[in-house]
Design a protein around this motif. Structure first.
Motif, mmCIF file in Angstrom:
data_model
loop_
_atom_site.group_PDB
_atom_site.id
_atom_site.type_symbol
_atom_site.label_atom_id
_atom_site.label_comp_id
_atom_site.label_asym_id
_atom_site.label_seq_id
_atom_site.Cartn_x
_atom_site.Cartn_y
_atom_site.Cartn_z
ATOM 1 N N ASN A 194 50.568 33.235 35.272
ATOM 2 C CA ASN A 194 49.206 33.734 35.090
ATOM 3 C C ASN A 194 48.470 32.800 34.155
ATOM 4 N N THR A 195 47.148 32.848 34.260
ATOM 5 C CA THR A 195 46.327 31.889 33.546
ATOM 6 C C THR A 195 45.350 32.598 32.620
ATOM 7 N N LEU A 255 36.567 37.033 32.731
ATOM 8 C CA LEU A 255 36.751 38.480 32.872
ATOM 9 C C LEU A 255 35.816 38.977 33.969
ATOM 10 N N GLU A 292 40.341 48.187 33.374
ATOM 11 C CA GLU A 292 40.454 47.788 34.792
ATOM 12 C C GLU A 292 40.714 46.291 34.928
ATOM 13 N N PHE A 307 44.180 44.762 36.693
ATOM 14 C CA PHE A 307 43.901 44.114 37.983
ATOM 15 C C PHE A 307 45.158 43.583 38.675
ATOM 16 N N GLY A 308 45.950 42.824 37.934
ATOM 17 C CA GLY A 308 47.132 42.201 38.537
ATOM 18 C C GLY A 308 48.173 43.230 38.974
ATOM 19 N N ARG A 339 45.309 40.586 30.013
ATOM 20 C CA ARG A 339 45.222 40.681 31.464
ATOM 21 C C ARG A 339 46.270 39.792 32.126
ATOM 22 N N ALA A 340 46.562 38.660 31.486
ATOM 23 C CA ALA A 340 47.570 37.753 32.044
ATOM 24 C C ALA A 340 48.981 38.204 31.682
ATOM 25 N N ASN A 350 51.325 41.144 33.351
ATOM 26 C CA ASN A 350 52.075 40.910 34.587
ATOM 27 C C ASN A 350 53.459 40.318 34.328
#
Lengths: 380, 339
Positions: free
Chosen positions: A80-81, A88, A96, A100-101, A148-149, A152
């Motif tokens: 992931n990046t 965003l 959310e 997402f992932g 967010r990254a 995952n």
């Protein structure tokens, strides 16, 4: 030897006639904080984008955890990046965005909820779930992008100058924070930056990149203390470089003749493998200034010079000292022994520059001895 | 002067607004007021008109009498807005993301029809859709279509005409919205495992395509089931192969503000349009605009015409208010992405 998490083999990327990445091969270990450091246009971001799957290499092989991913699209890679501008999703709430992932991978709703709460806690943003990206600060957006990254649990986290948009103070805080998070989650980080200090603060190892390839790869201390090329010496910190001629050896030292006639010594091993002309390097903070009349112990290298310029910076004072051949060297002195104006060296004073031969380094002198000093005098 | 302007900071905006306000007062508000007054008139051109608030009954009388025309206008305008969207969206998407150096040329081509008069363009559609025109004629000739087949003078022709005439009004706002979508967001979505949208695309595309073509078949009076199957197959194909999850979750939701604007810009003028119905339809496809035009210019029945116009305006306002409330763009994007 830790497991290899990322392996690049002869990876080349061409855009038309321009070679952005030129046959790079490197290995990143599992759990390592690895930085690609270099000026803009050196190919570091292109390398990262190929790891993320956003660019396909012109030739070469990319392996993640032993699997050939060279031609896999981003959504099929276990990486992931964290993007430079965070990227965003403006129409989604913070929660959310972070979810997402997991949603795309079909994770169950209650597990998503639990892991989003965990991720927010990790980046210290609990309570921000319902906000929109437009309603948070740059520093917070940076943390959301990270959460967010990381949520995952990728094999590798790619970070593309993630602190570039933050102000200096926040950037320093986030450097510490990033390192803490990396140690906490134990995920391999590959970090792209043009900021040498940022890279040195956080990285286990750094590849210093220039013109599509890396000039040197190693631990921050090694890169700083023993740079192998003029570029690395100049890009990481400030270096004084003086073209020298080797005049044989004595004990374990090489005797080097400077253009102004002085001789200096450096550990013999430094010259191993150097065939062409060599420049002797010494970092400004390694040099001590003494009065000309003062005796110097034989174990030090000693040059004579005249102070041409001094600037007081608080923790240290920066001097420009001119040698007999008008070559100028930079010297940093901690304001310990001398601190008041009367005690500091002033322009025009005749001084001796001394340093231990072990503090020297040597680089191939590929410019024919024109440039004496490289790097920007970093003002702290 | 400088300090005066600084102290009275309302002066500059007011000065800038004045020409616009005057223009609207003289050329919009004043005639509209005149018409509003006329809607309370009673009488004829010969006997003269008398104003009385008691004539409010003009409204229920007119609306009651022409209700089918209102309904037809709404249906045609809605259908045309839908088809405009289906054509304009892929067009705008292609220009915005794949246009490259042809972007400006393609945008010019979108607005190029405006260089020809609205009337002339609609008349040329009359030729294109004509029973022996360049499309129907050959198809009849080789026996694909039955000899009594025609499009001209059907609802289809009217909807096709409106679709064609208002296409730029949908394409441009959608293009502007798509152009603003940061491609890095799409990359971020792909990075976060948004891949092809295969099953979802197959189902959504299939249902959408099937329903659309089914309705089309019904309107045409041909075998709607065959049409529905063809539509479902095509929609499913597009959904399976062309629609990605990053589009559904990011690009599309972020372009909804343009769809919203384009929808309004198409629907509102379309509902009052009478040229397309006049030139491409038949008496049974007349829209409310045709009635108003006829009342005003042929029958000189100003009170009824004015009442019809104002009733339409009020209706459109209500529809738009509901539209904006229900599909308020921000909530809409979030809802679309969440679904």
């Amino acid at each position: 030897m830790a497991d290899i998490e990322v392996r690049l083999v002869d990876v080349t990327k061409r855009f038309g006639d321009f070679v952005a990445v030129d046959a790079i091969s490197l290995e990143v270990r599992d759990g390592e904080f690895f930085s690609l450091l270099g000026p803009s246009g050196c190919g570091k971001t292109t390398t990262l984008r190929m790891l993320g799957g956003f660019e396909e290499p012109t030739s070469g092989l990319i392996e993640l955890h032993g699997q050939d991913v060279t031609w896999l699209p981003p959504y099929k890679r276990n990486v992931n990046t964290v993007f430079q501008n965070y990227a965003l999703f403006p129409h989604l709430s913070i929660a959310e965005n972070i979810a997402f992932g997991l949603k795309r991978r079909g994770v169950k709703a209650d597990e998503i909820k639990r892991r989003v709460a965990e991720a927010l806690e990790l980046v210290q943003l609990t309570g921000y779930e319902a906000r929109k990206p437009g309603q948070i600060s740059g520093g917070q957006a940076q943390r959301v992008a990270l959460a967010r990254a990381l949520i995952n649990r990728p094999g590798v986290l790619l970070l593309d100058e993630p602190l570039g948009a933050l102000d200096l103070k926040l950037r320093k805080q986030m450097q510490v924070e990033l390192k803490r998070i990396q140690q906490e989650v134990g995920i391999t980080f590959i970090y792209v930056t043009h900021d040498q200090e940022e890279a040195m603060t956080m990285s286990d190892r750094i590849a210093v990149m220039n013109k599509g390839h890396y000039e040197q790869l190693g631990e921050p201390e090694v890169l700083y203390e023993r740079p192998k090329t003029r570029f690395v010496a100049g890009f990481l910190g400030v270096s004084n470089l003086i073209p020298v001629k080797s005049e044989g050896t004595a004990d374990n030292y090489a005797i080097l003749r400077l253009p102004d006639g002085h001789a200096a010594r450096a550990p013999r091993a430094l010259l191993d493998g150097q065939s062409g002309p060599v420049a002797l390097g010494v970092r400004p903070e390694k040099i001590r200034l003494k009065a000309r009349a003062e005796e110097t112990s034989g174990q030090y290298n000693r040059l004579d010079g005249i102070v041409r310029h001094s600037s007081y910076i608080g923790v240290s004072t920066q001097y420009i000292v001119e040698l007999g051949d008008e070559r100028q060297l930079t010297v940093f002195e901690q304001n310990v022994e001398r601190a008041t104006k009367a005690e500091l060296w002033s322009p025009g004073e005749e001084v001796a520059l001394t340093w231990l031969p072990e503090h020297s380094f040597a680089v191939p002198d590929d410019t024919g001895g024109v440039v004496e000093q490289t790097g920007i005098a970093a003002v702290e | 002067m400088g300090t005066f302007l600084k102290r009275h900071h309302w002066v500059t905006p007011l000065a800038l607004l004045t020409p616009g306000i005057l223009w609207l007062l003289v050329f919009y508000l004043w005639p509209a007021l005149q018409m509003f007054i006329a809607s309370f008139w009673h009488g004829t051109l010969e006997t003269g008109f008398v104003f009385s608030l008691d004539n409010w009954t003009n409204y229920p009388d007119a609306v009651g009498q022409f209700a089918p025309f209102y309904l037809r206008s709404v249906v045609y305008a809605a259908a045309a807005t839908m088809t405009t969207f289906l054509i304009a969206y892929p067009l705008a998407y292609t220009i915005a993301f794949k246009g490259g150096r042809f972007k400006n040329l393609m945008l010019f081509l979108v607005v190029a029809p405006f260089f020809t008069s609205f009337l002339l363009r609609t008349i040329s559609w009359k030729i294109i859709l004509g029973d022996v025109g360049p499309i129907i004629g050959p198809l009849k000739g080789i026996g694909v279509l039955p000899q009594d087949f025609h499009i001209l003078a059907t609802p289809m022709a009217v909807i096709a005409g409106i679709t064609y005439n208002f296409l730029p009004f949908m394409t441009l706002p959608v293009y502007v919205a798509l152009e603003k979508v940061d491609v890095r967001l799409v990359e971020a979505a792909k990075d976060l495992y948004a891949g092809p949208w295969r099953p979802g695309g197959l189902i959504a595309g299939g249902i959408l395509g099937g329903a659309l073509m089914g309705v089309l078949g019904l309107v045409f009076g041909v075998d709607w089931a065959v049409f529905a199957v063809i539509g479902a197959a095509f929609g499913g194909f597009v959904g399976w192969f062309l629609v990605s999850e990053s589009f559904i979750r990011v690009t599309f939701p972020l372009s909804l503000s343009g769809v919203f604007a384009g929808g309004l810009l198409t629907f509102i003028p379309a509902i009052g349009d009478y040229i397309n119905a006049e030139l491409l339809g038949n008496p049974s496809t007349n829209m409310i605009g045709n009635v108003i035009q006829n009342k005003f210019l042929t029958q000189n029945d100003y009170p009824t015409a004015s009442a019809l116009s104002f009733a339409m305006m009020a209706g459109v306002l209500v529809v738009v208010a509901i539209y904006a409330k229900v599909l308020g763009t921000e909530e809409l994007s979030a809802a679309a992405a969440r679904a």
